[in-house]
Design a protein around this motif. Structure first.
Motif, mmCIF file in Angstrom:
data_model
loop_
_atom_site.group_PDB
_atom_site.id
_atom_site.type_symbol
_atom_site.label_atom_id
_atom_site.label_comp_id
_atom_site.label_asym_id
_atom_site.label_seq_id
_atom_site.Cartn_x
_atom_site.Cartn_y
_atom_site.Cartn_z
ATOM 1 N N LEU A 212 -2.229 7.199 -9.371
ATOM 2 C CA LEU A 212 -2.605 6.024 -8.307
ATOM 3 C C LEU A 212 -1.261 5.143 -8.702
ATOM 4 N N THR B 192 -2.474 0.177 -6.976
ATOM 5 C CA THR B 192 -3.644 0.843 -6.413
ATOM 6 C C THR B 192 -4.841 0.769 -7.298
ATOM 7 N N TYR C 204 -9.993 6.846 0.506
ATOM 8 C CA TYR C 204 -9.476 5.657 0.214
ATOM 9 C C TYR C 204 -9.983 4.545 0.973
ATOM 10 N N HIS D 1 3.374 7.781 -2.709
ATOM 11 C CA HIS D 1 3.021 6.666 -1.957
ATOM 12 C C HIS D 1 2.404 6.996 -0.456
ATOM 13 N N ILE E 11 -0.234 6.899 1.415
ATOM 14 C CA ILE E 11 -1.020 6.327 2.466
ATOM 15 C C ILE E 11 -0.113 5.143 2.946
ATOM 16 N N LYS E 12 0.651 4.410 1.897
ATOM 17 C CA LYS E 12 1.627 3.386 2.207
ATOM 18 C C LYS E 12 2.595 3.770 3.307
ATOM 19 N N LEU F 20 -5.292 -1.160 -1.748
ATOM 20 C CA LEU F 20 -5.407 0.101 -1.353
ATOM 21 C C LEU F 20 -6.627 0.687 -2.838
HETATM 22 N N1 URA Z 1 -1.208 6.428 -1.492
HETATM 23 C C1 URA Z 1 -0.479 5.418 -1.784
HETATM 24 O O1 URA Z 1 0.493 5.043 -1.042
HETATM 25 N N2 URA Z 1 -0.654 4.953 -3.136
HETATM 26 C C2 URA Z 1 -1.617 5.593 -3.882
HETATM 27 O O2 URA Z 1 -1.662 4.882 -4.969
HETATM 28 C C3 URA Z 1 -2.313 6.719 -3.475
HETATM 29 C C4 URA Z 1 -2.093 7.129 -2.213
#
Ligand code: URA
Length: 243
Positions: free
Chosen positions: A100, A104, A131, A188, A190-191, A204
């Protein structure tokens, strides 16, 4: 296995503390006091330390609620790692299953079970990771559809279809609370997915990985051992390939 490692793996103390105590006669193997920390403990031996029997557990599994500010690594010369937080254990073979980001929070499985880790992280198994996120911007059906269709994030990444649920939007603050499920774990991810739709992840937290859910009783920085049921669920989900 060496006697000092056997005891250190079981969280009795650090190797150097144990060496000193073993030399003073605190440990027995099959009823005899052993003062040599390097003594090779035979399989099935009965080991005691300060009068207590110490059984060897070959695999250890912890659920950590990772706080922001610590890194997902086993060791670092300057920064605190997630392994440093598992104070109960002096095992030298623990590692986090996946990473992570430093900022996060949330569910991180810490173990020494390389086979389970490999299968949970293997791209071909597509283990669901859920998440909770706070987003700067108003998330709408448009983003839900874009994420469901498999978003082209940049030249290096087209994300697999992801489930996005809007929990709450605040038009005044221009923020959204969402839950997002991804089936891969790119850097990264999800970001980058939110950046690709012009939004920013402000907070997050991972709440689920495969069958394992973050225990709501754990505050950031706290951890507990997995129950036998949780370990078996992770292993059986996995080997049956139900993800
Ligand atoms: N996606 C992200 O951008 N960061 C994380 O720590 C996990 C998933």
């Amino acid at each position: 296995m060496r006697l000092d490692k056997y005891l250190a793996d079981m969280g009795i103390g650090t190797r150097s503390e144990l060496k000193a105590k073993i030399r003073k006669g605190s440990a027995t193997v099959n009823g005899s006091i052993i003062k040599d920390p390097g003594f090779q403990v035979p399989a099935q031996a009965i080991v005691t330390f300060c009068g207590q029997t110490v059984s060897y557990e070959s695999n250890a599994y912890y659920m950590l609620n990772k706080p922001a500010g610590v890194i997902s690594a086993t060791e670092d010369p300057k920064l605190k790692t997630v392994i440093d937080l598992i104070e109960e254990s002096h095992r030298t073979d623990l590692f986090p299953v996946g990473r992570l980001d430093k900022d996060t929070e949330g569910l991180l499985l810490i173990t020494n079970d390389g086979a389970l880790s490999h299968r949970l992280l293997s791209p071909k198994h597509h283990v669901d990771k859920v998440y909770y996120a706070i987003i700067s911007g108003i998330v709408s059906k448009q983003e839900i559809t874009a994420f469901a269709n498999g978003l082209k994030v940049d030249d290096d990444l087209t994300a697999m279809p992801a489930d996005l649920t809007i929990l709450h939007t605040d038009p005044e603050k221009v923020t959204s609370e969402v839950e997002i499920t991804i089936r891969e774990g790119k850097f990264h991810q999800i970001k980058r997915m939110f950046e690709a739709v012009g939004m920013k992840v402000m907070y997050l937290k991972r709440i689920k990985m495969g069958s394992l859910s973050l225990d709501p009783a754990l505050s950031p920085g706290e951890y507990r051992r997995l129950t036998q049921d949780e370990v078996e669920a992770l292993q059986s989900n996995e080997t049956k390939g139900t993800y």
